[in-house]
Design a protein around this motif. Sequence first.
Motif, PDB file in Angstrom:
ATOM      1  N   VAL A  90      96.650  23.082 111.267  1.00 61.68           N
ATOM      2  CA  VAL A  90      97.077  22.849 112.562  1.00 61.68           C
ATOM      3  C   VAL A  90      96.502  23.874 113.575  1.00 61.68           C
ATOM      4  N   TRP A 100     104.277  18.489 119.764  1.00 63.48           N
ATOM      5  CA  TRP A 100     103.925  16.250 119.571  1.00 63.48           C
ATOM      6  C   TRP A 100     104.722  15.482 119.914  1.00 63.48           C
ATOM      7  N   PHE A 136      95.736  13.877 121.861  1.00 60.57           N
ATOM      8  CA  PHE A 136      95.511  14.099 121.199  1.00 60.57           C
ATOM      9  C   PHE A 136      96.448  12.554 120.445  1.00 60.57           C
ATOM     10  N   ALA A 138      97.917  10.848 117.239  1.00 66.14           N
ATOM     11  CA  ALA A 138      98.900  11.324 115.859  1.00 66.14           C
ATOM     12  C   ALA A 138      98.824  10.281 114.902  1.00 66.14           C
ATOM     13  N   TYR A 141      99.116   8.840 108.039  1.00 66.64           N
ATOM     14  CA  TYR A 141      97.986   8.418 106.697  1.00 66.64           C
ATOM     15  C   TYR A 141      98.488   8.461 105.865  1.00 66.64           C
ATOM     16  N   ALA A 156      88.385  11.383 113.513  1.00 65.78           N
ATOM     17  CA  ALA A 156      89.322  12.030 113.095  1.00 65.78           C
ATOM     18  C   ALA A 156      89.208  12.713 112.216  1.00 65.78           C
ATOM     19  N   VAL A 158      92.186  15.071 109.389  1.00 70.17           N
ATOM     20  CA  VAL A 158      93.532  14.197 109.392  1.00 70.17           C
ATOM     21  C   VAL A 158      93.568  15.720 108.660  1.00 70.17           C
ATOM     22  N   ARG A 159      95.116  15.730 109.792  1.00 66.87           N
ATOM     23  CA  ARG A 159      96.031  17.210 109.190  1.00 66.87           C
ATOM     24  C   ARG A 159      98.328  16.534 109.199  1.00 66.87           C
ATOM     25  N   ILE A 161     101.308  17.278 110.196  1.00 65.14           N
ATOM     26  CA  ILE A 161     101.772  17.834 111.175  1.00 65.14           C
ATOM     27  C   ILE A 161     103.296  17.174 110.980  1.00 65.14           C
ATOM     28  N   TYR A 166      98.517  13.228 108.878  1.00 58.95           N
ATOM     29  CA  TYR A 166      97.945  12.106 109.521  1.00 58.95           C
ATOM     30  C   TYR A 166      96.825  12.157 110.159  1.00 58.95           C
ATOM     31  N   VAL A 168      94.435  12.357 113.071  1.00 55.19           N
ATOM     32  CA  VAL A 168      94.149  12.710 114.616  1.00 55.19           C
ATOM     33  C   VAL A 168      93.213  12.119 114.855  1.00 55.19           C
TER      34      VAL A 168
END
Length: 180
Positions: A90, A100, A136, A138, A141, A156, A158-159, A161, A166, A168
Amino acid sequence: MDKFPLLLEGRPVGELITEREALYTWFDIRCRLPEKGLWQAWAVGDQGELRLGIPEPAEGRTALRRRFSRRMTDPLGRLLRGELRPAGSVPVSAGSRNPWQSAPQPESLFQSPPWPRQRLRGQQDALFRRENGLLFLALPYDSSKPFPLTCLFCFASVRMIQGSPYAVFAFGPGEEPVFY
């Protein structure tokens, strides 16, 4: 042409070279990777960050050459350095400055067009933040379930968090999806 250090965890590992060409800026990364793995290059400015991409092996070193429009580079402010980070990490700017926030009704984040509101209605555990004129979003996922916002799959990232995966997405001022 300007040169900046390329850092990994505060240590220099290479250089970031920038060159303006009309309304565009070229970013060149040259470095040696400290270990095997997938790495992302970032441009870090005094007002924001820009993900440049994944450097590739080239002639015994690692290199990346990308061009971005002024619209993408202006939110950086004054460029300070380049950074190499593990892929999927991130961005630093996603931390304490703009944390967030929960979005219990993510469809309410959009005014127009109607398609995001329709597709987001009923989505649970969504998160959002605003930074550098971007929204942003999120969405949780799970690789065993359908991808959220399938129509925006290519936008997208995928990260992880708060310890969970998620997808994003970033949206510009006109609520259009953008690459970030």
